[in-house]
Design a protein around this motif. Structure first.
Motif, PDB file in Angstrom:
ATOM      1  N   TYR A  51      -5.312 -31.194 -31.455  1.00  0.00           N
ATOM      2  CA  TYR A  51      -4.084 -31.740 -32.030  1.00  0.00           C
ATOM      3  C   TYR A  51      -3.288 -30.693 -32.802  1.00  0.00           C
ATOM      4  CZ  TYR A  51      -6.148 -36.387 -31.253  1.00  0.00           C
ATOM      5  OH  TYR A  51      -6.697 -37.511 -30.691  1.00  0.00           O
ATOM      6  N   ARG A  83     -16.132 -34.855 -27.081  1.00  0.00           N
ATOM      7  CA  ARG A  83     -15.703 -34.629 -28.465  1.00  0.00           C
ATOM      8  C   ARG A  83     -16.575 -33.552 -29.112  1.00  0.00           C
ATOM      9  NH1 ARG A  83     -16.227 -37.655 -33.522  1.00  0.00           N
ATOM     10  NH2 ARG A  83     -14.196 -37.934 -34.544  1.00  0.00           N
ATOM     11  N   PHE A 102      -0.667 -32.712 -39.900  1.00  0.00           N
ATOM     12  CA  PHE A 102      -1.722 -33.719 -39.727  1.00  0.00           C
ATOM     13  C   PHE A 102      -1.559 -34.854 -40.736  1.00  0.00           C
ATOM     14  CE2 PHE A 102      -5.315 -31.041 -37.579  1.00  0.00           C
ATOM     15  CZ  PHE A 102      -4.577 -31.013 -36.419  1.00  0.00           C
ATOM     16  N   GLU A 103      -1.238 -34.507 -41.968  1.00  0.00           N
ATOM     17  CA  GLU A 103      -1.030 -35.536 -42.994  1.00  0.00           C
ATOM     18  C   GLU A 103       0.115 -36.454 -42.597  1.00  0.00           C
ATOM     19  OE1 GLU A 103      -2.541 -36.381 -45.712  1.00  0.00           O
ATOM     20  OE2 GLU A 103      -3.944 -34.741 -46.079  1.00  0.00           O
ATOM     21  N   GLY A 106      -0.975 -38.388 -39.294  1.00  0.00           N
ATOM     22  CA  GLY A 106      -2.150 -39.230 -39.444  1.00  0.00           C
ATOM     23  C   GLY A 106      -3.342 -38.794 -38.620  1.00  0.00           C
ATOM     24  N   VAL A 107      -3.533 -37.474 -38.486  1.00  0.00           N
ATOM     25  CA  VAL A 107      -4.683 -36.930 -37.757  1.00  0.00           C
ATOM     26  C   VAL A 107      -5.777 -36.577 -38.766  1.00  0.00           C
ATOM     27  CG1 VAL A 107      -5.515 -35.048 -36.294  1.00  0.00           C
ATOM     28  CG2 VAL A 107      -3.236 -36.019 -35.914  1.00  0.00           C
ATOM     29  N   GLU A 108      -6.969 -37.088 -38.547  1.00  0.00           N
ATOM     30  CA  GLU A 108      -8.085 -36.804 -39.449  1.00  0.00           C
ATOM     31  C   GLU A 108      -8.381 -35.309 -39.466  1.00  0.00           C
ATOM     32  OE1 GLU A 108     -12.851 -37.877 -39.994  1.00  0.00           O
ATOM     33  OE2 GLU A 108     -11.677 -38.807 -38.377  1.00  0.00           O
ATOM     34  N   HIS A 109      -8.576 -34.741 -40.667  1.00  0.00           N
ATOM     35  CA  HIS A 109      -8.803 -33.311 -40.772  1.00  0.00           C
ATOM     36  C   HIS A 109      -9.410 -32.977 -42.128  1.00  0.00           C
ATOM     37  CE1 HIS A 109      -5.032 -33.892 -42.912  1.00  0.00           C
ATOM     38  NE2 HIS A 109      -5.247 -32.721 -43.519  1.00  0.00           N
ATOM     39  N   GLU A 110      -9.801 -31.716 -42.252  1.00  0.00           N
ATOM     40  CA  GLU A 110     -10.378 -31.207 -43.493  1.00  0.00           C
ATOM     41  C   GLU A 110     -10.065 -29.715 -43.571  1.00  0.00           C
ATOM     42  OE1 GLU A 110     -14.828 -31.009 -45.619  1.00  0.00           O
ATOM     43  OE2 GLU A 110     -14.576 -31.803 -43.582  1.00  0.00           O
ATOM     44  N   HIS A 133     -10.618 -30.382 -37.414  1.00  0.00           N
ATOM     45  CA  HIS A 133     -10.251 -31.737 -37.020  1.00  0.00           C
ATOM     46  C   HIS A 133     -11.251 -32.232 -35.974  1.00  0.00           C
ATOM     47  CE1 HIS A 133      -7.762 -29.295 -34.275  1.00  0.00           C
ATOM     48  NE2 HIS A 133      -7.537 -30.350 -33.511  1.00  0.00           N
ATOM     49  N   ASP A 135     -11.604 -34.844 -33.951  1.00  0.00           N
ATOM     50  CA  ASP A 135     -11.331 -35.553 -32.694  1.00  0.00           C
ATOM     51  C   ASP A 135     -10.969 -34.619 -31.551  1.00  0.00           C
ATOM     52  OD1 ASP A 135     -11.242 -37.984 -31.256  1.00  0.00           O
ATOM     53  OD2 ASP A 135      -9.057 -37.992 -31.350  1.00  0.00           O
TER      54      ASP A 135
END
Length: 381
Positions: A51, A83, A102-103, A106-110, A133, A135
């Motif tokens: 993503y 995945r 991403f924020e 709405g993409v999950e991330h760190e 991320h 996914d």
């Protein structure tokens, strides 16, 4: 109901046939060799699904594409994306911008600092903060092509003709198109979709495109990329890693490298990685020689020694692949007088495959459009 001719049975072409046939449209696929053959850009089992783009449009399109991938997997009962998650790092990767997008989307991330990232993934050397991320993953490109073509043919609305080299696309006086092959065979239809990948530069002059449209096309640059598989250092008796490997993009000021688990192509026993757009420039797919250069081999071995301690820096498999690039790395997807060009290229089109098929089908049937950035002559619109 119209009859559509699709030129090229790679990911983009197969996706167009899949989307059209699902709408009840008749489709004939014309493939120069065989679907997902190793002379094109859609062969093998390992392409990155991610993503992370420093451009919100593309991230949003990946989200749309993911929903279509999920539908295709559910419909076919076949896993097409494994995945693995992805790490992005490097002083030119701009992870803060990626995280901001991403924020918003709405993409999950760190985001991790280098020390924390190294604890989690000791197989890498990180020189900057790292964006993770979960996914992201690995696309099985060849299986995807075959699944989409199988689904298309199962509707009774699609057929695939192989070893079919297009030499001319001509407009019929009564409307529609007449497509001729090198053997003299002819297929006629109402609409044509050209998804020829690295063969596109050779075909452009034979498509009967209006001069204004042809002149507005960007320059296409075909590169013969070189990828290397290196074995996992901490592997089991089958060569598989004891700890999972994510895909990665490492972009510094002097090098842009990407990598992913090698999948079926190389026995699942190593990481596949390459320098992005590091291959030689060729005129078109016709000019490829499939050769690995000693210079690139040495460069990637040196890269592995410096940055990938989790690998044994000795290639056990090597391959070439075609990237068909535009100057700005945007896609070209547009329609003119019943002929659709789909050049989902620049080395990052695989992840969008089912969405590209939707775009092509929308243009061919008049059901919808595409992002303005992908249109020919967009700067003058």
């Amino acid at each position: 109901m119209s009859h559509h001719i699709v030129i090229g049975a790679g990911l983009a072409g197969a996706a167009a046939a899949y989307s059209l046939s699902a709408r009840g449209e008749d489709v004939t696929m014309l493939e120069r060799h065989t679907p997902a053959n190793d002379r094109g850009s859609s062969h093998g089992s390992a392409r990155i699904f991610r993503y992370a783009y420093p451009d919100r449009l593309y991230t949003e399109l990946v989200v749309r594409a993911r929903g279509l991938w999920d539908g295709l997997e559910a419909e076919s009962g076949t896993e097409l994306i494994t995945r693995t998650g992805a790490v992005d790092f490097g002083d030119a990767r701009h992870t803060s911008l990626l995280a901001e997008i991403f924020e918003e989307v709405g993409v999950e991330h760190e985001v991790l600092d280098p020390a924390r990232a190294a604890e989690r993934w000791p197989q890498f050397v990180f020189d900057t903060e790292v964006l993770w991320h979960p996914d992201a993953g690995v696309i099985d490109a060849e299986t995807t092509v075959n699944v989409m073509l199988d689904r298309a043919e199962s509707t009774g609305h699609a057929r695939v003709l192989t070893d079919w080299t297009v030499t001319e696309v001509a407009r019929r006086s009564a409307g529609g198109f007449r497509v001729a092959s090198a053997t003299g065979a002819v297929v006629e239809g109402d609409r044509v979709i050209v998804a020829a990948g690295g063969w596109l530069p050779d075909l452009l002059g034979d498509l009967g495109l209006p001069e204004g449209f042809l002149g507005a096309l960007p320059r296409f640059e075909v590169r013969q990329e070189q990828a290397f598989h290196m074995p996992y250092r901490d592997a089991d008796e089958d060569g598989r890693p004891s700890a999972p490997w994510p895909t990665f993009i490492h972009k510094s000021d002097d090098m842009f490298t990407y990598g992913l688990p090698g999948g079926r192509d190389a026995g699942f026993a190593g990481q596949k990685f390459a320098q992005f757009n590091g291959g030689k420039v060729i005129g078109s797919a016709l000019d490829q020689d499939g050769q690995i250069t000693e210079e690139m081999r040495t460069r990637m071995i040196d890269y592995a020694k410096r940055n990938l301690p989790g690998l044994i820096p000795e290639p056990y498999a090597e391959t070439t692949c075609l990237f068909t690039n535009t100057t700005d790395e945007d896609f070209v997807i547009d329609e003119v007088d019943g002929l659709v060009i789909v050049s989902a290229c620049s080395g990052h089109g695989a992840k969008f495959a089912p969405l590209l098929g939707e775009f092509a089908a929308d243009l061919a049937t008049g059901a919808g459009g595409v992002p303005e950035r992908f249109r020919v002559g967009r700067s003058s619109r």
